[in-house]
Design a protein around this motif. Structure first.
Motif, PDB file in Angstrom:
ATOM      1  N   UNK A 170       2.619   0.271  -2.315  1.00  0.00           N
ATOM      2  CA  UNK A 170       3.755  -0.409  -1.686  1.00  0.00           C
ATOM      3  C   UNK A 170       3.329  -1.845  -1.394  1.00  0.00           C
ATOM      4  N   UNK A 171       4.117  -2.804  -1.876  1.00  0.00           N
ATOM      5  CA  UNK A 171       3.791  -4.215  -1.671  1.00  0.00           C
ATOM      6  C   UNK A 171       5.055  -5.038  -1.858  1.00  0.00           C
ATOM      7  N   UNK A 172       4.996  -6.276  -1.426  1.00  0.00           N
ATOM      8  CA  UNK A 172       6.088  -7.222  -1.643  1.00  0.00           C
ATOM      9  C   UNK A 172       6.196  -7.477  -3.151  1.00  0.00           C
ATOM     10  N   UNK A 173       7.337  -7.177  -3.768  1.00  0.00           N
ATOM     11  CA  UNK A 173       7.445  -7.394  -5.218  1.00  0.00           C
ATOM     12  C   UNK A 173       7.325  -8.855  -5.629  1.00  0.00           C
ATOM     13  N   UNK A 174       7.460  -9.771  -4.679  1.00  0.00           N
ATOM     14  CA  UNK A 174       7.305 -11.192  -4.983  1.00  0.00           C
ATOM     15  C   UNK A 174       5.851 -11.651  -4.897  1.00  0.00           C
ATOM     16  N   UNK A 175       4.950 -10.748  -4.497  1.00  0.00           N
ATOM     17  CA  UNK A 175       3.520 -11.076  -4.472  1.00  0.00           C
ATOM     18  C   UNK A 175       2.941 -10.684  -5.838  1.00  0.00           C
ATOM     19  N   UNK A 176       2.496 -11.637  -6.653  1.00  0.00           N
ATOM     20  CA  UNK A 176       2.115 -11.310  -8.032  1.00  0.00           C
ATOM     21  C   UNK A 176       0.856 -10.448  -8.104  1.00  0.00           C
TER      22      UNK A 176
ATOM     23  N   UNK B 241       6.466  14.054  -6.691  1.00  0.00           N
ATOM     24  CA  UNK B 241       6.973  12.725  -6.335  1.00  0.00           C
ATOM     25  C   UNK B 241       8.400  12.557  -6.823  1.00  0.00           C
ATOM     26  N   UNK B 242       8.696  13.078  -8.007  1.00  0.00           N
ATOM     27  CA  UNK B 242      10.066  12.995  -8.524  1.00  0.00           C
ATOM     28  C   UNK B 242      11.041  13.728  -7.601  1.00  0.00           C
ATOM     29  N   UNK B 243      10.650  14.904  -7.111  1.00  0.00           N
ATOM     30  CA  UNK B 243      11.508  15.616  -6.159  1.00  0.00           C
ATOM     31  C   UNK B 243      11.679  14.806  -4.878  1.00  0.00           C
ATOM     32  N   UNK B 244      10.603  14.151  -4.464  1.00  0.00           N
ATOM     33  CA  UNK B 244      10.677  13.365  -3.228  1.00  0.00           C
ATOM     34  C   UNK B 244      11.646  12.202  -3.356  1.00  0.00           C
ATOM     35  N   UNK B 245      11.844  11.718  -4.594  1.00  0.00           N
ATOM     36  CA  UNK B 245      12.717  10.567  -4.813  1.00  0.00           C
ATOM     37  C   UNK B 245      14.191  10.910  -4.635  1.00  0.00           C
ATOM     38  N   UNK B 246      14.507  12.183  -4.416  1.00  0.00           N
ATOM     39  CA  UNK B 246      15.872  12.545  -4.045  1.00  0.00           C
ATOM     40  C   UNK B 246      16.216  12.046  -2.645  1.00  0.00           C
ATOM     41  N   UNK B 247      15.190  11.778  -1.843  1.00  0.00           N
ATOM     42  CA  UNK B 247      15.393  11.183  -0.526  1.00  0.00           C
ATOM     43  C   UNK B 247      15.704   9.697  -0.665  1.00  0.00           C
ATOM     44  N   UNK B 248      16.427   9.153   0.295  1.00  0.00           N
ATOM     45  CA  UNK B 248      16.600   7.705   0.342  1.00  0.00           C
ATOM     46  C   UNK B 248      15.240   7.053   0.536  1.00  0.00           C
ATOM     47  N   UNK B 249      15.042   5.903  -0.075  1.00  0.00           N
ATOM     48  CA  UNK B 249      13.756   5.209   0.022  1.00  0.00           C
ATOM     49  C   UNK B 249      13.454   4.733   1.438  1.00  0.00           C
ATOM     50  N   UNK B 250      14.451   4.743   2.309  1.00  0.00           N
ATOM     51  CA  UNK B 250      14.265   4.359   3.708  1.00  0.00           C
ATOM     52  C   UNK B 250      13.957   5.551   4.611  1.00  0.00           C
TER      53      UNK B 250
ATOM     54  N   UNK C 230      11.079   1.969   0.638  1.00  0.00           N
ATOM     55  CA  UNK C 230      11.651   0.635   0.835  1.00  0.00           C
ATOM     56  C   UNK C 230      11.588   0.356   2.329  1.00  0.00           C
ATOM     57  N   UNK C 231      10.798  -0.646   2.724  1.00  0.00           N
ATOM     58  CA  UNK C 231      10.571  -0.935   4.145  1.00  0.00           C
ATOM     59  C   UNK C 231      11.384  -2.122   4.651  1.00  0.00           C
ATOM     60  N   UNK C 232      12.283  -2.644   3.848  1.00  0.00           N
ATOM     61  CA  UNK C 232      12.989  -3.855   4.242  1.00  0.00           C
ATOM     62  C   UNK C 232      13.851  -3.652   5.478  1.00  0.00           C
ATOM     63  N   UNK C 233      14.328  -2.434   5.698  1.00  0.00           N
ATOM     64  CA  UNK C 233      15.136  -2.184   6.901  1.00  0.00           C
ATOM     65  C   UNK C 233      14.298  -2.285   8.172  1.00  0.00           C
ATOM     66  N   UNK C 234      12.967  -2.258   8.018  1.00  0.00           N
ATOM     67  CA  UNK C 234      12.053  -2.411   9.157  1.00  0.00           C
ATOM     68  C   UNK C 234      11.595  -3.862   9.320  1.00  0.00           C
ATOM     69  N   UNK C 235      12.140  -4.753   8.491  1.00  0.00           N
ATOM     70  CA  UNK C 235      11.725  -6.143   8.527  1.00  0.00           C
ATOM     71  C   UNK C 235      10.430  -6.395   7.779  1.00  0.00           C
ATOM     72  N   UNK C 236      10.039  -5.453   6.913  1.00  0.00           N
ATOM     73  CA  UNK C 236       8.812  -5.565   6.132  1.00  0.00           C
ATOM     74  C   UNK C 236       9.217  -5.653   4.666  1.00  0.00           C
ATOM     75  N   UNK C 237       8.796  -6.675   3.918  1.00  0.00           N
ATOM     76  CA  UNK C 237       9.325  -6.898   2.562  1.00  0.00           C
ATOM     77  C   UNK C 237       8.635  -6.078   1.478  1.00  0.00           C
ATOM     78  N   UNK C 238       8.170  -4.864   1.805  1.00  0.00           N
ATOM     79  CA  UNK C 238       7.414  -4.085   0.828  1.00  0.00           C
ATOM     80  C   UNK C 238       8.215  -2.888   0.325  1.00  0.00           C
ATOM     81  N   UNK C 239       8.029  -2.604  -0.971  1.00  0.00           N
ATOM     82  CA  UNK C 239       8.626  -1.450  -1.614  1.00  0.00           C
ATOM     83  C   UNK C 239       7.572  -0.811  -2.523  1.00  0.00           C
TER      84      UNK C 239
END
Length: 241
Positions: free
Chosen positions: A23-29, A180-189, A197-206
């Motif tokens: 999990x990381x900021x997708x804008x961090x290369x 992991x594929x089964x787990x992806x049935x959950x919302x990423x939040x 997806x942590x953006x709802x926590x104010x953290x820019x990582x996915x």
């Protein structure tokens, strides 16, 4: 808030298996798995953080060593300009040099797998601790090893433990990726999500990528890499060396 699943064998002559989700900021290369440090760490391959120059995951096949870095919160009073990058830690670990004393970094969990076994070295800004992994299946995230406070560990660890011995040899990781594929049935939040997806926590990582690795035994180190189809979104993966 990365996630790592580890299977330590009962028989020390068998390999330790690892699946790691970054999990990381997708804008961090970053650069995918490769030999990005030929001068300082010859023979080492890893996932390269372009900005700071270090690694998220590193492996030395010749030494049968692999290390993965996970961030964790800390209570350090150090200002941002006084801390050093955590990315050197996996590189140093596969060179046989573990952190000591009070590391001048933010908090971390460092999985270190070597012929001596598997351990997690943790730093929370106050104490440096080591947890040796016993035979069996374990999970690591942003708190302690197998921490029941972490919803994704409580929810998914029994399911990984149930499938960890179902496949051996090449392709052993397929049943793990099915979990992991089964787990992806959950919302990423969702707190239980593995693809996150942590953006709802104010953290820019996915969640961005997955590495699978087999360390030790007759095969030395076999580590493979796959990007997710999009940040925070699961899709069929074929990890490749």
């Amino acid at each position: 808030m990365c996630t790592v699943i580890v299977r330590v064998p009962e028989d020390a002559s068998e390999p330790t298996r690892i699946v790691a989700i970054r999990d990381e900021d997708p804008n961090r290369p970053w650069n995918r798995l490769g030999p990005w440090w030929p001068d300082a760490y010859p023979g080492v391959i890893g996932v390269h953080d372009v900005r700071a120059g270090g690694a998220w995951l590193a492996a030395d096949p010749a030494a049968s060593r692999l290390a993965v870095l996970l961030n964790r919160a800390d209570s350090s009073p150090l200002a941002d300009d006084a801390v050093t990058s955590r990315g050197v830690l996996p590189l140093e670990a596969v060179a046989g040099r573990a952190p000591e004393g009070a590391p001048p970094t933010r908090g971390f969990n460092l999985l270190d797998v070597s012929p001596a076994g598997a351990r997690v070295i943790s730093w929370d800004g106050e104490a440096l601790r080591e947890s040796v992994l016993s035979p069996g299946t374990h999970m690591i995230a942003h708190d302690d090893l197998d921490d029941s406070r972490t919803a994704r560990i409580t929810h998914w660890l029994p399911q990984f433990a149930a499938v960890a011995d179902e496949e051996s040899g090449d392709g052993w990781w397929r049943t793990w990726l099915e979990v992991i594929e089964r787990s992806a049935e959950l919302e990423a939040t969702d707190d239980r999500a593995l693809i996150r997806d942590h953006r709802h926590l104010g953290i820019p990582t996915l969640s961005l990528l997955v590495c699978v690795a087999s360390v030790g035994g007759a095969g030395g180190v076999d580590v493979r890499y796959a990007d997710l189809p999009a940040p925070g979104r699961w899709g069929p993966l074929t990890p490749t060396a």
